[in-house]
Enzyme design. Structure first.
Site, PDB file in Angstrom:
ATOM      1  N   TYR A  52       0.818  -1.219   0.000  1.00 15.01           N
ATOM      2  CA  TYR A  52       0.000   0.000   0.000  1.00 15.01           C
ATOM      3  C   TYR A  52       0.850   1.267   0.000  1.00 15.01           C
ATOM      4  O   TYR A  52       1.791   1.411   0.785  1.00 15.01           O
ATOM      5  CB  TYR A  52      -0.920   0.028   1.236  1.00 15.01           C
ATOM      6  CG  TYR A  52      -1.667   1.346   1.376  1.00 15.01           C
ATOM      7  CD1 TYR A  52      -2.696   1.656   0.494  1.00 15.01           C
ATOM      8  CD2 TYR A  52      -1.311   2.282   2.348  1.00 15.01           C
ATOM      9  CE1 TYR A  52      -3.363   2.869   0.584  1.00 15.01           C
ATOM     10  CE2 TYR A  52      -1.969   3.495   2.441  1.00 15.01           C
ATOM     11  CZ  TYR A  52      -2.991   3.792   1.560  1.00 15.01           C
ATOM     12  OH  TYR A  52      -3.644   4.983   1.654  1.00 15.01           O
ATOM     13  N   GLY A  59      -6.067   5.260  -0.238  1.00  7.93           N
ATOM     14  CA  GLY A  59      -7.461   5.231   0.188  1.00  7.93           C
ATOM     15  C   GLY A  59      -8.237   4.172  -0.552  1.00  7.93           C
ATOM     16  O   GLY A  59      -7.842   2.996  -0.592  1.00  7.93           O
TER      17      GLY A  59
END
Length: 499
Positions: A52, A59
């Site tokens: 990530y 998000g």
């Protein structure tokens, strides 16, 4: 020169850096951790692992893969798109605190940035280049995204900065100091904005100034006790030890010390049996505010030295975990608690002001006027104090109980901690002015009673006050006096003349 390690920053050091502009440098040991963490990020990019914020979007876009050749553009796009702050800018001292705290967090070595990022942040601190950061726009999770994005714009040589007393282009300030803007690489944009440094920097400033105001409130209250010929017995140590709150005991002890030797205080039964609560309960009320401030201090010390990035990199990159350390709930609670504590210092102060000016509650000239009737004296000062404490009651409504989902419900609970911190600062400014009004009124009252009868300690405080605000010998524009007294109280943070 103060050395940052990522783990050991104290409030006193933060104060020296933010207010006294002490120079700062990174610990060599911590920078080694930073280098190893960066090497882990570079391996992740090279191996095309799905992590990530490094090789994915952000998000709700966390499932979108980003090609290796686009990871730098991803970071720049992140900063540009997230720089959505609006409204008035944070005070320059808060911006300086944000630079300091963000560098300190990155020095923990869990964020994967290059050493140059930390070096440039600290270069900005040492050169006095402070990004202009709009106050509004943060939800307090995923960290202070909008405010910190504006902070990073300065690092990139974009946007505006405070520099030598002016707002200038960041590129100009950098050129003046011989600094090069940075170009963000993999993860660095995310590492710089995914944190609580806006609310925490505001919180540190709030705490330092609230601590000083709480000290000053006791000096002012002691002067009021003399102006109203208050009963000294209420501060007897046995009373407060019997209850058991240390902060209450400490306030009573300081009040007794400040009033030692005063010929203006009375004993119970001498003039009256009991004082009103706003006099008699100073240790209980002020002590409770000190309890709240102690709680705030504890949380800030943790958060100042916390890793609030996401994801965090452990074990040389073998373990990279997306968590939620950016969530500002601990600071949101602390700031809401501080709001109540400082609002109450103002509330009880306003009640003491009323006792100083109301001729039905004292034997002083009505409204402390030099010519009651012809001149209004301090009458409308009490109005102003009442207005300020009423406004504080609205601002003291907790921000932390609110939450609005964001990022298509991926980020479905947020802290509103930055709003809490901003409102705490507003309450602090209001409370300082209320206490300034009490100080003005108390000085007028003791002058009427006789300065030669004051305690040595309070007389010294009175003499300082008279250098700021002259006696009321006729009506004048008292707004100027209130602001002058409040400004002195704010500036006294640096001198600590009455710590």
């Amino acid at each position: 020169m103060i050395e940052l390690t990522g783990d050991t920053l104290t409030l006193q050091e933060a104060k020296d850096i933010i207010y006294n502009h002490a120079a700062v440098r990174p610990s060599a040991v911590s920078m080694e951790k930073v280098k190893k963490s960066r090497e882990a990020v570079e391996r992740i990019v090279k191996e095309k692992r799905v992590v990530y914020g490094i090789t994915t979007g952000f998000g709700k876009f966390s499932d979108v893969w980003i090609d290796t050749e686009n990871v730098e553009e991803l970071q720049l796009n992140l900063i540009h798109s997230h720089a959505c702050g609006v409204g008035e800018s944070f005070p320059e001292k808060v911006s300086r605190g944000m630079l300091l705290l963000r560098a300190n967090a990155l020095l923990k070595g869990f964020s994967g940035v290059r050493p140059v990022i930390i070096e440039r942040l600290l270069d900005m601190v040492n050169a006095g280049i402070h990004p202009v950061v709009p106050q509004q726009g943060s939800l307090g999770a995923s960290g202070d995204l909008a405010p910190l994005s504006h902070l990073v714009l300065g690092l990139l040589g974009e946007g505006e900065v405070f520099y030598k007393g002016n707002k200038v282009d960041a590129a100009y300030a950098f050129s003046q100091e011989g600094l090069e803007p940075v170009t963000l690489q993999a993860k660095e944009g995310l590492a710089l904005i995914n944190g609580t440094q806006a609310m925490t920097a505001m919180g540190v400033v709030n705490y330092l100034e609230a601590e000083q105001l709480a000290k000053q409130s006791e000096w002012i209250a002691a002067t009021t006790i003399e102006g109203l010929r208050g009963i000294i017995d209420a501060f007897d140590e046995d009373v407060h030890v019997a209850r058991g709150y240390q902060q209450q005991v400490d306030v009573a002890k300081r009040m007794s010390h400040y009033l030692s030797g005063s010929k203006l205080t009375t004993k119970q039964g001498e003039l009256r049996v009991q004082d009103a609560y706003s006099l008699r309960c100073i240790p209980q009320v002020h002590g409770a505010s000190w309890q709240a401030l102690d709680y705030v201090k504890e949380k800030l010390l943790i958060e100042m030295n916390a890793a609030t990035d996401n994801p965090l990199i452990f074990d040389d990159g073998e373990k990279v975990i997306s968590g939620g350390n950016f969530h500002g709930q601990p600071i949101a609670f602390a700031m809401d608690f501080m709001k109540i504590a400082i609002a109450e210092l103002a509330n009880i102060s306003e009640r003491r002001i009323e006792r100083l000016v109301n001729p039905q509650l004292n034997d002083l000239p009505a409204f402390l006027s030099p010519q009651p009737g012809l001149q209004s004296g301090a009458m409308i000062m009490q109005y102003a104090a009442a207005s300020l404490v009423s406004e504080n009651k609205t601002l003291a409504h907790p921000a932390s109980v609110d939450s609005i989902p964001s990022s298509a419900n991926q980020e479905d609970h947020v802290s509103m901690g930055t709003i809490a911190a901003r409102h705490a600062y507003q309450i602090l400014q209001n409370a300082r002015r209320v206490l300034a009004i009490e100080w003005i009124c108390a000085m007028q009252a003791v002058e009427h009673r006789g300065l030669d009868k004051m305690a040595e300690a309070t007389r010294s405080f009175f003499n300082l006050g008279r250098q700021v605000v002259p006696a009321i010998d006729k009506d004048r524009v008292f707004s100027k006096d209130i602001e002058a007294a409040a400004k002195w109280m704010e500036d006294d943070l640096l001198s600590e003349a009455h710590s």
